[in-house]
Structures are given as C-alpha cells and as structure tokens.
Motif scaffolding. Structure first.
Motif, PDB file in Angstrom:
ATOM      1  N   THR A  66     -61.437  14.378  45.594  1.00 48.62           N
ATOM      2  CA  THR A  66     -60.499  14.962  44.646  1.00 48.62           C
ATOM      3  C   THR A  66     -59.062  14.724  45.080  1.00 48.62           C
ATOM      4  O   THR A  66     -58.180  14.447  44.260  1.00 48.62           O
ATOM      5  N   THR A  67     -58.803  14.842  46.383  1.00 51.13           N
ATOM      6  CA  THR A  67     -57.453  14.600  46.891  1.00 51.13           C
ATOM      7  C   THR A  67     -57.021  13.163  46.641  1.00 51.13           C
ATOM      8  O   THR A  67     -55.859  12.906  46.272  1.00 51.13           O
TER       9      THR A  67
ATOM     10  N   ARG B  26     -63.762  17.355  48.543  1.00 46.28           N
ATOM     11  CA  ARG B  26     -62.327  17.610  48.636  1.00 46.28           C
ATOM     12  C   ARG B  26     -61.558  16.316  48.881  1.00 46.28           C
ATOM     13  O   ARG B  26     -60.487  16.102  48.311  1.00 46.28           O
TER      14      ARG B  26
ATOM     15  N   LEU C 172     -58.982  22.502  43.468  1.00 45.88           N
ATOM     16  CA  LEU C 172     -58.598  21.090  43.436  1.00 45.88           C
ATOM     17  C   LEU C 172     -58.930  20.456  42.092  1.00 45.88           C
ATOM     18  O   LEU C 172     -58.188  19.590  41.608  1.00 45.88           O
TER      19      LEU C 172
ATOM     20  N   GLU D  77     -56.294  18.713  39.654  1.00 46.55           N
ATOM     21  CA  GLU D  77     -56.472  17.345  39.156  1.00 46.55           C
ATOM     22  C   GLU D  77     -56.284  17.287  37.644  1.00 46.55           C
ATOM     23  O   GLU D  77     -55.631  16.375  37.110  1.00 46.55           O
TER      24      GLU D  77
END
Length: 385
Positions: free
Chosen positions: A375-376, A372, A217, A221
C-alpha cells in the motif's frame, strides 16, 4: 435423492414406547417374584384338609405366571395405543414444519409456522425456520427490485445508442464527431454500470480471499487517488487516524473507501467544501468514517441512500454522479466483511458515513507488513504521479 421407504418416525417411537413399557413391566414382575421367593418357604406343614407338607412355591408359580402374562399383554396393548397417540402429539409441530417447508419449496415464502406453546426444541426450530423464511423473502424481493432497476438502468444507454444510430443512418451528411462523442459517453456509462453490477455481485457472493490489511492506509490510498478531483472542485480533504488492522479483501476495501471519498467529493458544496476521512481502533472493531459538507439532508432520505439506484433528486444531474450504486456497493462490501454501515446527516449539512469492521487479531505478522509495504508503494506512486 430417492431413498427406500421405511418405518415412519411415529411408528418407531410407538414401538420404542411399547418396548420400554414391556421391559419395565417385566422387570417389575421379576422383582415381585424374587421378593415372594425370598419370604415364602419351599414346603409348609398344614393340618387340613390333608396333613403333611404342601408345595407352596410351586402352587404360587402356578397362580402367578398366568396373571403375569396377562399383565404383560395388557402393557403391550396399552403401550402400543398410548405410544401411538403420544408420538402423534409430540410430532405434530414437526408435521407443521414439514408442511411449511413444502409450501416454501413450491415458491411461497410468505407462509409462516408461528408455532404456539412453550419454548421447547420444536418451538426454537419453528422460530428459526420463520426467521429464515423472512430473510429469504426479503432477499428475494430485494433481488427482484435490483434486477428491475438494473434492467431499467441498462436499457437507458442502449436506447440512447439506438436513437443516435437511427439519427445518423437517416442523415448521412450529419457531422459524425458529435455523434462519436455522445456514443462514447453513453458507452462509458454502460461499461461503468456493468462493472459496478459485477463488483456488487462479487461482494454479495463473498467470493474473495481474506488477508490482513491496514484500513488507514487503504483510506489514505483512496484519498490520494481522488485528491485531484477534490482540488478541481476547490475542496479540502483531511485525513487522520491510527493504524487500523483488519481482515478482508484489499481490493474490495479499497473500492469501499474510494466510493465513500468519491461520494463525499461529488455531493458537496459548490465551493469551500470539506471532506474528513478518519480511522479509529476500538477494542472490538475498527471504524472508517467519511464526512463531508453539503446541503442539509432529511433522515428519511439518508436511510435510502444505500439502496441500489436510489439517489437524491439533486444528485441525478450532477457530473461524476456515477450509476447509483456507490453506497450500495459500500453496503454490500461492509456486509461481506461482517461489518455495519451507518449513515447519518450532519447538523451543519452534509453526510456522515461510518463503516465498522471486525479488527484483525493483535498480531503483526509478515502478511500485514507485506500489505503495508504494498500500500505504501502505491501511495508513493500516486504522489509522484
């Protein structure tokens, strides 16, 4: 620290050797005396020269005691002399190590002990000390080169700024618009260089908090952030890979990924180039790989790309070329996370960079899920922008 003087280790060992020898001798003499007492009667009948009982034990003690005292005295002298010599011989390697420590404390890191002999504890200590000195000497040399290069790089924008200001002061009628633009560009480069130096220092000192992160991830990014730059240059960027849990700093690993992707985009073919970003999970490591098309590179030049301020000649005048610390920061962040960095030229041209990091324990806890989700969310914001 100032400590009170006491007995030397050599003297302590000498006294220990002599004391142990005296104790062993006393026990041996006591054993002999007890053995004699067991088989010798208290009195015995003899016919000559004077008939009657004769006190054998008393006479034996009268003869044995002085000789036992003489033996103990001999053992004491022998133990002291022999112990002093043996202690000196045993402590000779420690003396060499102490002398080398004093030499290193005075600033000379090139001295080595190089202790000969069998592989005992002193040999292992000396070899470990030599290894430490070698690494320390290499680190000091690297820091000195880095300081010299940093000073040179920082001096350049400052010298340009002074020159521009001198020209403006000597020509008051000169248009200030061009001067402001050039000063802004020079100042931006100086700021970027300073921030890169601070980031490199932070990574070297390992002053960051470790947490569970997903390297895939983070790489996605970084790729999403730099996608407009790739599209502007007509490049295609492909990402692939599975979830790669690791332990480290999200900010530093994001900087690592950003530097790698940015480097792959900037140093690429002028048109129809490509960048591949992949993440893989192995039993004992997680790997982030960034590959790009480009000119063919010699293995000798590739081995120096991660050194601070060392760039290929074709890269110096490229726009967005940075300050020469991109891969150096990647190397420092990788080492701070106990990983390894591998740079290799691609047969078709371009560069392949692989970052191998220790994996996180096989446990998906709240920290990883929180990371997570964060980051998402950042990826969604980047796509929306």
């Amino acid at each position: 620290m100032v400590r009170a003087s006491g007995l030397s280790v050599r003297l302590k060992l000498t006294l220990s050797y002599a004391g142990f020898l005296m104790l062993a001798g006393a026990l041996l003499l006591a054993a002999v005396w007890l053995f004699l007492l067991r088989y010798v009667p208290e009195n015995a009948l003899i016919s000559t020269p004077v008939p009657g009982p004769f006190p054998i034990r008393s006479n034996l003690l009268h003869v044995f005691a002085p000789r036992a005292a003489a033996v103990l005295a001999f053992l004491l002298v022998f133990g002291l002399l022999g112990g002093w010599l043996l202690a000196g011989r045993m402590l000779a390697p420690l003396t060499r190590i102490t002398d080398a420590t004093r030499i290193a404390a005075n600033g000379s890191l090139s001295h080595r002990i190089r202790l000969e002999g069998s592989n005992d504890e002193f040999r292992e200590l000396a070899d470990a000390f030599d290894t430490m000195l070698a690494r320390l000497e290499a680190h000091v040399d690297e820091q000195q080169r880095f300081a010299a290069n940093a000073s040179h790089e920082l001096r350049t924008p400052l010298a340009i700024t002074r020159t521009l200001l001198d020209v403006a002061s000597n020509d008051p009628n000169r248009d200030t618009g061009e001067l402001v633009d050039r000063l802004h560009a020079v100042n931006t480069r100086a700021i970027d260089l300073t921030e890169a130096l601070l980031l490199l220092s932070r990574a070297d000192q390992r002053s960051f908090t470790r947490e569970r992160v997903d390297l895939s991830l983070i790489a996605e990014e970084a790729t999403e952030t730099l996608l407009p730059l790739a599209e502007q240059r007509g490049l295609t960027v492909e990402t692939s890979g599975d979830m790669t849990p690791a332990i480290g700093s999200h900010a530093l690993l994001l900087q690592l990924s950003t530097n790698l992707v940015h480097n792959a985009i900037v140093h690429n073919l002028p048109e129809q180039g490509a960048v591949w970003v992949t993440t893989r999970t192995h039993p004992e490591s997680v790997v982030l790989t960034v590959e790009n098309t480009g000119e063919k590179l010699a293995p000798q030049s590739v081995s120096t790309l991660a050194e601070p301020f060392l760039r290929g000649a074709e890269r110096i005048h490229t726009d967005h070329a940075g300050v020469g610390l991109g891969l150096a920061i990647v190397k420092s962040i990788t080492q701070a996370h106990d990983g390894t960095l591998t740079l290799s030229p691609r047969a078709a041209g371009g560069l392949r960079v692989a970052v191998q990091l220790p994996p996180a324990p096989p446990h998906t806890g709240p920290e990883l899920e929180s990371s997570r989700r964060g980051t998402t969310e950042r990826l969604d914001q980047a796509r929306t922008a």
